[in-house]
Every structure is written in C-alpha cells, then in structure tokens.
Design a protein around this motif. Structure first.
Motif, PDB file in Angstrom:
ATOM      1  N   LEU A   1       0.815  -1.216   0.000  1.00 23.27           N
ATOM      2  CA  LEU A   1       0.000   0.000   0.000  1.00 23.27           C
ATOM      3  C   LEU A   1       0.850   1.268   0.000  1.00 23.27           C
ATOM      4  N   PHE A   2       2.116   1.151   0.372  1.00 28.60           N
ATOM      5  CA  PHE A   2       2.955   2.318   0.612  1.00 28.60           C
ATOM      6  C   PHE A   2       3.480   2.901  -0.691  1.00 28.60           C
ATOM      7  N   ASP A   3       3.320   4.209  -0.838  1.00 32.93           N
ATOM      8  CA  ASP A   3       3.866   4.941  -1.981  1.00 32.93           C
ATOM      9  C   ASP A   3       5.154   5.633  -1.530  1.00 32.93           C
ATOM     10  N   PRO A   4       6.327   5.155  -1.966  1.00 34.16           N
ATOM     11  CA  PRO A   4       7.595   5.736  -1.504  1.00 34.16           C
ATOM     12  C   PRO A   4       7.759   7.211  -1.845  1.00 34.16           C
ATOM     13  N   MET A   5       6.997   7.715  -2.806  1.00 34.12           N
ATOM     14  CA  MET A   5       7.139   9.115  -3.210  1.00 34.12           C
ATOM     15  C   MET A   5       6.746  10.080  -2.101  1.00 34.12           C
ATOM     16  N   ILE A   6       6.061   9.580  -1.065  1.00 32.04           N
ATOM     17  CA  ILE A   6       5.717  10.452   0.065  1.00 32.04           C
ATOM     18  C   ILE A   6       6.986  10.972   0.731  1.00 32.04           C
ATOM     19  N   LEU A   7       8.076  10.180   0.668  1.00 29.10           N
ATOM     20  CA  LEU A   7       9.351  10.598   1.259  1.00 29.10           C
ATOM     21  C   LEU A   7       9.948  11.773   0.495  1.00 29.10           C
ATOM     22  N   VAL A   8       9.645  11.850  -0.800  1.00 29.00           N
ATOM     23  CA  VAL A   8      10.166  12.931  -1.640  1.00 29.00           C
ATOM     24  C   VAL A   8       9.229  14.134  -1.619  1.00 29.00           C
ATOM     25  N   ASN A   9       7.938  13.861  -1.699  1.00 26.26           N
ATOM     26  CA  ASN A   9       6.957  14.941  -1.801  1.00 26.26           C
ATOM     27  C   ASN A   9       6.664  15.620  -0.467  1.00 26.26           C
ATOM     28  N   LYS A  10       6.712  14.874   0.636  1.00 29.68           N
ATOM     29  CA  LYS A  10       6.356  15.424   1.948  1.00 29.68           C
ATOM     30  C   LYS A  10       7.432  15.094   2.985  1.00 29.68           C
ATOM     31  N   PRO A  11       8.680  15.482   2.760  1.00 28.35           N
ATOM     32  CA  PRO A  11       9.742  15.107   3.711  1.00 28.35           C
ATOM     33  C   PRO A  11       9.561  15.714   5.097  1.00 28.35           C
ATOM     34  N   LEU A  12       9.094  16.965   5.160  1.00 25.31           N
ATOM     35  CA  LEU A  12       8.905  17.601   6.465  1.00 25.31           C
ATOM     36  C   LEU A  12       7.771  16.953   7.246  1.00 25.31           C
ATOM     37  N   ALA A  13       6.706  16.553   6.547  1.00 29.32           N
ATOM     38  CA  ALA A  13       5.599  15.866   7.213  1.00 29.32           C
ATOM     39  C   ALA A  13       6.064  14.520   7.765  1.00 29.32           C
ATOM     40  N   VAL A  14       6.878  13.801   6.986  1.00 29.98           N
ATOM     41  CA  VAL A  14       7.417  12.517   7.455  1.00 29.98           C
ATOM     42  C   VAL A  14       8.284  12.728   8.685  1.00 29.98           C
ATOM     43  N   LEU A  15       9.122  13.772   8.656  1.00 32.50           N
ATOM     44  CA  LEU A  15       9.974  14.065   9.818  1.00 32.50           C
ATOM     45  C   LEU A  15       9.133  14.419  11.045  1.00 32.50           C
ATOM     46  N   GLY A  16       8.039  15.149  10.825  1.00 34.75           N
ATOM     47  CA  GLY A  16       7.157  15.487  11.935  1.00 34.75           C
ATOM     48  C   GLY A  16       6.531  14.257  12.564  1.00 34.75           C
ATOM     49  N   VAL A  17       6.055  13.332  11.719  1.00 35.95           N
ATOM     50  CA  VAL A  17       5.485  12.076  12.213  1.00 35.95           C
ATOM     51  C   VAL A  17       6.543  11.275  12.964  1.00 35.95           C
ATOM     52  N   LEU A  18       7.746  11.190  12.391  1.00 32.53           N
ATOM     53  CA  LEU A  18       8.832  10.432  13.030  1.00 32.53           C
ATOM     54  C   LEU A  18       9.221  11.063  14.365  1.00 32.53           C
ATOM     55  N   ALA A  19       9.196  12.391  14.439  1.00 27.42           N
ATOM     56  CA  ALA A  19       9.540  13.077  15.686  1.00 27.42           C
ATOM     57  C   ALA A  19       8.533  12.737  16.788  1.00 27.42           C
ATOM     58  N   ILE A  20       7.248  12.654  16.442  1.00 28.71           N
ATOM     59  CA  ILE A  20       6.234  12.282  17.439  1.00 28.71           C
ATOM     60  C   ILE A  20       6.477  10.860  17.929  1.00 28.71           C
ATOM     61  N   ILE A  21       6.771   9.949  16.995  1.00 27.90           N
ATOM     62  CA  ILE A  21       6.937   8.539  17.357  1.00 27.90           C
ATOM     63  C   ILE A  21       8.159   8.345  18.248  1.00 27.90           C
ATOM     64  N   ILE A  22       9.287   8.908  17.857  1.00 29.25           N
ATOM     65  CA  ILE A  22      10.535   8.625  18.562  1.00 29.25           C
ATOM     66  C   ILE A  22      10.777   9.582  19.721  1.00 29.25           C
ATOM     67  N   VAL A  23      10.548  10.869  19.499  1.00 27.17           N
ATOM     68  CA  VAL A  23      10.867  11.856  20.540  1.00 27.17           C
ATOM     69  C   VAL A  23       9.653  12.138  21.423  1.00 27.17           C
ATOM     70  N   GLY A  24       8.531  12.473  20.816  1.00 26.41           N
ATOM     71  CA  GLY A  24       7.352  12.867  21.589  1.00 26.41           C
ATOM     72  C   GLY A  24       6.845  11.763  22.509  1.00 26.41           C
ATOM     73  N   LYS A  25       6.658  10.564  21.981  1.00 28.78           N
ATOM     74  CA  LYS A  25       6.161   9.456  22.801  1.00 28.78           C
ATOM     75  C   LYS A  25       7.162   9.072  23.884  1.00 28.78           C
ATOM     76  N   SER A  26       8.458   9.110  23.556  1.00 30.57           N
ATOM     77  CA  SER A  26       9.479   8.755  24.542  1.00 30.57           C
ATOM     78  C   SER A  26       9.507   9.748  25.694  1.00 30.57           C
ATOM     79  N   LEU A  27       9.421  11.039  25.375  1.00 33.85           N
ATOM     80  CA  LEU A  27       9.430  12.057  26.438  1.00 33.85           C
ATOM     81  C   LEU A  27       8.176  11.943  27.296  1.00 33.85           C
ATOM     82  N   ALA A  28       7.039  11.653  26.657  1.00 31.80           N
ATOM     83  CA  ALA A  28       5.801  11.473  27.421  1.00 31.80           C
ATOM     84  C   ALA A  28       5.927  10.286  28.368  1.00 31.80           C
TER      85      ALA A  28
END
Length: 417
Positions: A291-318
């Motif tokens: 189901l995954f379209d790899p072009m999301i990494l190219v088209n929306k890099p900042l959005a991907v980084l934001g999601v990754l920041a919540i998963i790794i940093v935000g949840k860990s700090l919480a």
C-alpha cells in the motif's frame, strides 16, 4: 478480474521477496519486519516490475491479523498484567492521549487536516508494536524481568484499547456532510458495548468450558494434523463470529486465544499454530508494504519528519514524564520510553479502517507507513542511545528478577515472535 494463478503468484512473490529482504535487514542489524515491508513495496503497484494481486493480498493480510491476535491472546497473562497494573494501565492511557494530542496538533495546524483525520493520525501514532518490542526485549534478555513485565504490560493495555477502538470506530466515524444524531449515536454505542460485554462473558464462561473440552477430545485422536486444524478452526471461526457481530476480526481472535491460554492444552495450541502465525504475519506486513507509496518521502519530507519526531521523541518524552511521576527508577523509565519509540501492526490496521470509512486519505496513510518503516529501522539505535543514558540494569538485579519467574510457567507473549 484476477487470474487463475493470482494466489500462487502472490504467495511466491511475497514469501520469496520477504525472505530475501528479511535476510538483508537481519544482516544490517535491523528488524526483519523492515525487510517484509520493503518486500511489499517491491511487489506493490507503486514500483516497477511484478505487481502482486492487490485485491487478494489484503484478504491474506486479514488472516495474518487474526492469527497475530490469536497469538497475543494465547500468550496474554492477566496475572502478569495485574502485577504491573498500577503503572501500566494509567501510564498507557495517558501516553495514548498525549501522542494523540501531538498527532492532532501536527495534522490540524501544520498539515492542514480536518479534526477527525488529525485525531486518527495521532491515534495511529500512539500505539507501539508488541511484535517489535518483544524482539528487542528478547535480544536484551529483559523479557522476564520486572522491566520487561512493565514494558509488555504497558503495550498490552495499548493493544486492548485498540481492540475496543476497532469495534467502536465504525459507529463514531461519519461521512463528510453527514449529520450526527447524538441520541442515536449514544444508543448505538451503548448497545454495541452491551453486545461486546455479552460476547466476552460468553467466551470466558461458556467458551472457557467448551473450547478446552473440545481440544481434549481432539487430542485423544492422537492426530497432530487434526489438533492443528482444530486450533485454527477455533481461531478463525470465533474471529468470523466477532466480525459478523462487531465487524472486528481482532476481538474474536484475541478472546479465542485468551480462552485457550487458560486450558491444559494451551501450550500445545500455541506450538501448533506458530508456523502458520509466522507465515501469515509475514504476508500481513508484505501486504501493508504494497500500500505504501515511496514518493511520500520525496513529496512530503517535512511531514514525514514530523510524524517520526512524534513517534521517537514525543512518545518517549511522554513516557519518561509518566514513569517519573510514578517514581520508577531510571532504567525502567528509559526502557519503557525506548519501547514506545516505534509503531507497527495496529497502526496499519487503524489506518486501513479509517480509510475504509472515508475518514483518512491515502496520503495520511502513507505518512503513517513511512513513520512505521523508519521508526522500526531506527528502534535498535534508540535502545543503544538509552543504554548509554543508563537503561541497562545491573547484572545482579536482572538475575534476581529473572529468577522470580517460574521456569515451567505457561508460554508468554514473546513466544509469538
């Protein structure tokens, strides 16, 4: 219209590429799940070359979900959860709310989503993968100690919340422009909760007597094939009943496993179903990768980084803030924080349900899948980081904790993986 050989081509392509990419991931010290997901990307419609049957693969994935949840139930220990309930239950609930809130903020104000889609994004990011966690704890030899019990108990509570959400979401979600009758919605939710409680009670009381009796009768035939078939028939049959009642395979499969877990032959049932659980779990992750379209990494890099920041940093700090509030030691707090720094199977299931209900776009689902791929890949390095910060307990303490666990006890959740 699918070809006559679609099933065999999908199975061959999925298994062979999953093996190849899984081996590569393993050699790179990454979770094999990363390889399985990339195998799905390789046979998906968004990449060149062979494309597996996109209608058949999701149905095979549903069987994977059923067997995964059946395995969780088979290795779920209410006793272990009760031992850590004072931390695991409130901790998991608060962490889910915190991560959902962070996801809503990201989606609503930075990505331009509506409130419902933003909440669903955050909810999907709030749930860590029990499969990934158990692999990590097993490698660290922490699965039987106090730290492992708290981390696993925390994720089990998350799993239970998601199972309930999978039942309730189709009633809560509405199509754009559709008016909501609050009284009718409340009545529908109340009736569904009553049906769920009745189903759970029937499974625990009636099923708790009937299903073990059935297994014993099958075991008396001394046929390994019939016993394996009986276990799978119970898992798939009860999952189908739950789907017919609540549109949720997960609830029925989990309860079937939970009931058999308390039976004398529960350990044998777990062993017999393990090979098929492993195989269809692989197909589940392959189908998600399709189901995954790899072009999301190219088209929306900042959005991907934001999601990754919540998963790794935000949840860990919480998690660190919550464990500090419960006055847990530093090693436990860091281990729980690292455990939550990834997402997996339930995030995929939630995203698929949200899309089927018209409440989530494909682009948002791709953000979730990108966050899963990257967070699972980075998960070992998160543990390396927290180890340097003091997550590794002293050897004497870990030895004492491991000694407190009965050697001959029933199989635990880590046996699923």
């Amino acid at each position: 219209m699918p070809h006559a050989d679609s099933l065999i081509l999908t199975l061959v392509g999925g298994f062979v590429l999953a093996f190849v990419f899984g081996m590569i991931a393993n050699r790179l010290k990454l979770s094999p799940l990363v390889g399985y997901l990339l195998a799905g990307v390789a046979v998906g419609p968004h990449t060149a070359g062979f494309v597996a049957d996109t209608e058949l693969a999701p149905q095979l994935a549903e069987i994977g979900v059923i067997l995964l949840m059946f395995g969780v139930g088979l290795h779920f220990s209410p006793k272990d959860l009760m031992q850590v309930r004072k931390v695991a239950v409130p901790g998991a609930l608060v962490q889910i709310m915190a991560a959902t809130g962070m996801g809503w903020l990201l989606g609503r104000f930075l990505l331009g989503m509506g409130d419902v889609e933003a909440v669903l994004l955050g909810f999907s990011l709030s749930v860590a993968s029990t499969v990934v966690l158990m692999r990590a704890l097993d490698e660290r030899k922490q699965n039987k100690g106090e730290i492992g019990r708290i981390a696993v108990g925390w994720l089990i509570v998350e799993d239970l919340v998601i199972v309930i959400a999978l039942v309730m979401l189709p009633m809560i979600l509405t199509q754009p422009g559709e008016t909501v009758n609050a009284a009718a919605l409340a009545g529908s939710i109340g009736w569904t909760l009553l049906k769920v409680m009745g189903f759970v009670a029937a499974m625990l009381v009636v099923g708790g007597r009937v299903l073990p009796w059935v297994l014993v009768r099958i075991a008396h035939t001394r046929s390994r094939e019939l016993f394996t078939l009986g276990v799978l028939a119970i898992a798939l049959g009860i999952a189908w009943i739950a789907y017919a009642l609540f549109h949720s395979f997960a609830l029925g499969a989990f309860l079937a496993g939970l009931v058999l877990n308390g039976s004398p032959l529960g350990h044998n049932a777990a062993e017999r179903s393990l090979p098929l659980r492993d195989a269809f779990a692989v197909l589940f992750f392959v189908s998600v990768g399709m189901l995954f379209d790899p072009m999301i990494l190219v088209n929306k890099p900042l959005a991907v980084l934001g999601v990754l920041a919540i998963i790794i940093v935000g949840k860990s700090l919480a998690a660190l803030a919550i464990t500090s509030g419960f006055r847990l030691d530093k090693a436990t707090g860091l281990t729980v924080a690292a455990s939550l720094a990834q997402i997996g199977e339930f995030s995929f299931i939630l995203a698929a349900l949200s899309m089927s209900e018209g409440a989530m776009r494909a682009e948002t689902r791709d953000l979730i899948l990108a966050g899963a791929l990257l967070s699972i890949s980075l998960h070992p390095f998160v543990f390396v980081l927290v180890d340097r910060m003091g997550a590794r307990p002293t050897k004497p303490t870990e030895t004492i904790e491991a000694a407190d666990v009965p050697v001959d006890g029933p199989p635990r959740l880590q046996d699923v993986v």
